[in-house]
Design a protein around this motif. Sequence first.
Motif, PDB file in Angstrom:
ATOM      1  N   GLY A 227       0.805  -1.209   0.000  1.00 53.84           N
ATOM      2  CA  GLY A 227       0.000   0.000   0.000  1.00 53.84           C
ATOM      3  C   GLY A 227       0.842   1.265   0.000  1.00 53.84           C
ATOM      4  O   GLY A 227       0.591   2.202  -0.761  1.00 53.84           O
ATOM      5  N   LEU A 228       1.859   1.313   0.858  1.00 51.70           N
ATOM      6  CA  LEU A 228       2.741   2.481   0.913  1.00 51.70           C
ATOM      7  C   LEU A 228       3.524   2.653  -0.388  1.00 51.70           C
ATOM      8  O   LEU A 228       3.722   3.775  -0.861  1.00 51.70           O
ATOM      9  CB  LEU A 228       3.703   2.347   2.098  1.00 51.70           C
ATOM     10  N   SER A 229       3.953   1.559  -0.952  1.00 48.90           N
ATOM     11  CA  SER A 229       4.687   1.623  -2.223  1.00 48.90           C
ATOM     12  C   SER A 229       3.787   2.142  -3.342  1.00 48.90           C
ATOM     13  O   SER A 229       4.214   2.955  -4.166  1.00 48.90           O
ATOM     14  CB  SER A 229       5.235   0.243  -2.593  1.00 48.90           C
ATOM     15  N   SER A 230       2.543   1.686  -3.357  1.00 45.25           N
ATOM     16  CA  SER A 230       1.604   2.149  -4.369  1.00 45.25           C
ATOM     17  C   SER A 230       1.283   3.629  -4.189  1.00 45.25           C
ATOM     18  O   SER A 230       1.119   4.365  -5.174  1.00 45.25           O
ATOM     19  CB  SER A 230       0.311   1.332  -4.307  1.00 45.25           C
ATOM     20  N   LEU A 231       1.190   4.086  -2.950  1.00 40.96           N
ATOM     21  CA  LEU A 231       0.919   5.496  -2.671  1.00 40.96           C
ATOM     22  C   LEU A 231       2.017   6.382  -3.248  1.00 40.96           C
ATOM     23  O   LEU A 231       1.744   7.383  -3.915  1.00 40.96           O
ATOM     24  CB  LEU A 231       0.799   5.706  -1.164  1.00 40.96           C
ATOM     25  N   GLY A 234       2.223   6.145  -7.196  1.00 39.87           N
ATOM     26  CA  GLY A 234       1.161   6.905  -7.838  1.00 39.87           C
ATOM     27  C   GLY A 234       1.462   8.387  -7.876  1.00 39.87           C
ATOM     28  O   GLY A 234       1.168   9.075  -8.865  1.00 39.87           O
ATOM     29  N   LEU A 235       2.079   8.906  -6.808  1.00 40.49           N
ATOM     30  CA  LEU A 235       2.444  10.322  -6.761  1.00 40.49           C
ATOM     31  C   LEU A 235       3.471  10.660  -7.831  1.00 40.49           C
ATOM     32  O   LEU A 235       3.315  11.637  -8.588  1.00 40.49           O
ATOM     33  CB  LEU A 235       2.991  10.671  -5.371  1.00 40.49           C
ATOM     34  N   VAL A 236       4.523   9.868  -7.914  1.00 36.84           N
ATOM     35  CA  VAL A 236       5.577  10.130  -8.899  1.00 36.84           C
ATOM     36  C   VAL A 236       5.030   9.962 -10.316  1.00 36.84           C
ATOM     37  O   VAL A 236       5.331  10.766 -11.215  1.00 36.84           O
ATOM     38  CB  VAL A 236       6.779   9.193  -8.661  1.00 36.84           C
ATOM     39  N   ALA A 237       4.242   8.935 -10.530  1.00 36.20           N
ATOM     40  CA  ALA A 237       3.673   8.707 -11.864  1.00 36.20           C
ATOM     41  C   ALA A 237       2.784   9.865 -12.289  1.00 36.20           C
ATOM     42  O   ALA A 237       2.795  10.282 -13.453  1.00 36.20           O
ATOM     43  CB  ALA A 237       2.882   7.399 -11.878  1.00 36.20           C
ATOM     44  N   SER A 238       2.021  10.426 -11.343  1.00 32.61           N
ATOM     45  CA  SER A 238       1.165  11.563 -11.675  1.00 32.61           C
ATOM     46  C   SER A 238       1.985  12.807 -11.986  1.00 32.61           C
ATOM     47  O   SER A 238       1.653  13.573 -12.893  1.00 32.61           O
ATOM     48  CB  SER A 238       0.210  11.852 -10.515  1.00 32.61           C
ATOM     49  N   ILE A 239       3.053  13.032 -11.234  1.00 40.02           N
ATOM     50  CA  ILE A 239       3.916  14.186 -11.494  1.00 40.02           C
ATOM     51  C   ILE A 239       4.524  14.097 -12.889  1.00 40.02           C
ATOM     52  O   ILE A 239       4.587  15.084 -13.626  1.00 40.02           O
ATOM     53  CB  ILE A 239       5.025  14.277 -10.417  1.00 40.02           C
ATOM     54  N   LEU A 289      -4.677  16.388  -8.900  1.00 39.06           N
ATOM     55  CA  LEU A 289      -5.162  15.734  -7.681  1.00 39.06           C
ATOM     56  C   LEU A 289      -6.071  14.543  -7.974  1.00 39.06           C
ATOM     57  O   LEU A 289      -5.838  13.447  -7.435  1.00 39.06           O
ATOM     58  CB  LEU A 289      -5.872  16.754  -6.787  1.00 39.06           C
ATOM     59  N   PRO A 290      -7.125  14.689  -8.805  1.00 39.89           N
ATOM     60  CA  PRO A 290      -7.933  13.488  -9.083  1.00 39.89           C
ATOM     61  C   PRO A 290      -7.152  12.400  -9.802  1.00 39.89           C
ATOM     62  O   PRO A 290      -7.431  11.214  -9.626  1.00 39.89           O
ATOM     63  CB  PRO A 290      -9.079  14.030  -9.956  1.00 39.89           C
ATOM     64  N   MET A 295      -4.916   6.921  -9.135  1.00 41.57           N
ATOM     65  CA  MET A 295      -3.804   5.970  -9.139  1.00 41.57           C
ATOM     66  C   MET A 295      -3.626   5.321  -7.775  1.00 41.57           C
ATOM     67  O   MET A 295      -3.330   4.129  -7.677  1.00 41.57           O
ATOM     68  CB  MET A 295      -2.518   6.674  -9.559  1.00 41.57           C
ATOM     69  N   VAL A 296      -3.818   6.112  -6.719  1.00 41.26           N
ATOM     70  CA  VAL A 296      -3.716   5.557  -5.370  1.00 41.26           C
ATOM     71  C   VAL A 296      -4.807   4.522  -5.141  1.00 41.26           C
ATOM     72  O   VAL A 296      -4.564   3.437  -4.610  1.00 41.26           O
ATOM     73  CB  VAL A 296      -3.810   6.680  -4.316  1.00 41.26           C
ATOM     74  N   THR A 297      -6.019   4.852  -5.547  1.00 40.06           N
ATOM     75  CA  THR A 297      -7.128   3.914  -5.414  1.00 40.06           C
ATOM     76  C   THR A 297      -6.859   2.635  -6.194  1.00 40.06           C
ATOM     77  O   THR A 297      -7.128   1.526  -5.724  1.00 40.06           O
ATOM     78  CB  THR A 297      -8.430   4.559  -5.913  1.00 40.06           C
TER      79      THR A 297
END
Length: 358
Positions: A227-231, A234-239, A289-290, A295-297
């Motif tokens: 879960g932490l790895s996916s969080l 997802g942030l880096v992938a979105s950036i 943000l969405p 991606m986190v979801t």
Amino acid sequence: MLRKHGLNSLHANDFCFRGTISKIFFPKTSATFPLDLTKTRLQMQGEAALARLGDSARESAPYRGMVRTALGIVQEEGFLKLWQGVTPAIYRHVVYSGGRMVTYEHLREVVFGKSEDKHYPLWKSVIGGMMAGVVGQFLANPTDLVKVQMQMEGKRKLEGKPLRFRGVHHAFAKILSEGGIRGLWAGWVPNIQRAALVNMGDLTTYDTVKHYLVLNTPLEDNITTHGLSSLCSGLVASILGTPADVIKSRIMNQPRDKQGRGLLYKSSTDCLIQAVQGEGFMSLYKGFLPSWLRMVTSGFSFVFVFFVLKLLLICKYFPLSLLVFSMALPPNHNSFSFLYLFFLFSFYLSSESCYLSW
């Protein structure tokens, strides 16, 4: 056990598993689709290029954040309009996930191969993931095109403009008749750029964070670690991927002439320049943000599906896993049941030996 198999080797196989199973989980797709629609609407707000056509939409559109945009859709268009375009989104997952999975497995087993110590290096995972994402996204571009345009139909109706499509199949037929086969691949350049960047950011960050957590904290290879790895991934992938996503959405949604040629942008570079010059650099991060939340979801839904199917595979209950996912298919998409079962069966054959060895 984790150190015995090697973290890079583990994640090389894990990448295909989570990248495929999380994408074909229909309830997740439907549940998170409002975030995708909200992201697309935000990406179109304040589009500077519309001024060239004398369109007053840019001046009249209020600047609203994610929550206010979603609430505005519900109040102005209706609650169910949050799922407008979900059908081509599901079609996209079918094509993208299948193409991505088959390409990655081919690259992993045939092109790159494993090292002498039977481990799969991280750099091979990154390159393979990026190439697989590019191939899958290129194949799925027509469905992405229809999805984006259908997501904007509600806004067109509010602006007093005629609707472009009567439904999904009419959308495909109209785009094909106006622009030909080439018209179905409008926006494919920024689309595959986004896929490559997202896969690169997701794969490298996931592996790095998971490696750090397992080796430097009390955490083990469990749900919390995933879960932490996916969080973080997802942030880096979105950036990395949001700017290309904004360009892609705008190119796909731009008005076109009778020959299917865009009236606002000549290319993805032209769209990028106009956006930065007319709206500022941060316009490239509209809808960030969405996008990240989705991606986190997706990452957390993978965690659940990952451990359920891992248990099913270990217990030799593969027929049950097929039943679970065939039942998850929505009633109006039964035509894709066989295709999904084929993808699942192909995945099972390629990964059973790895997961049964855990």
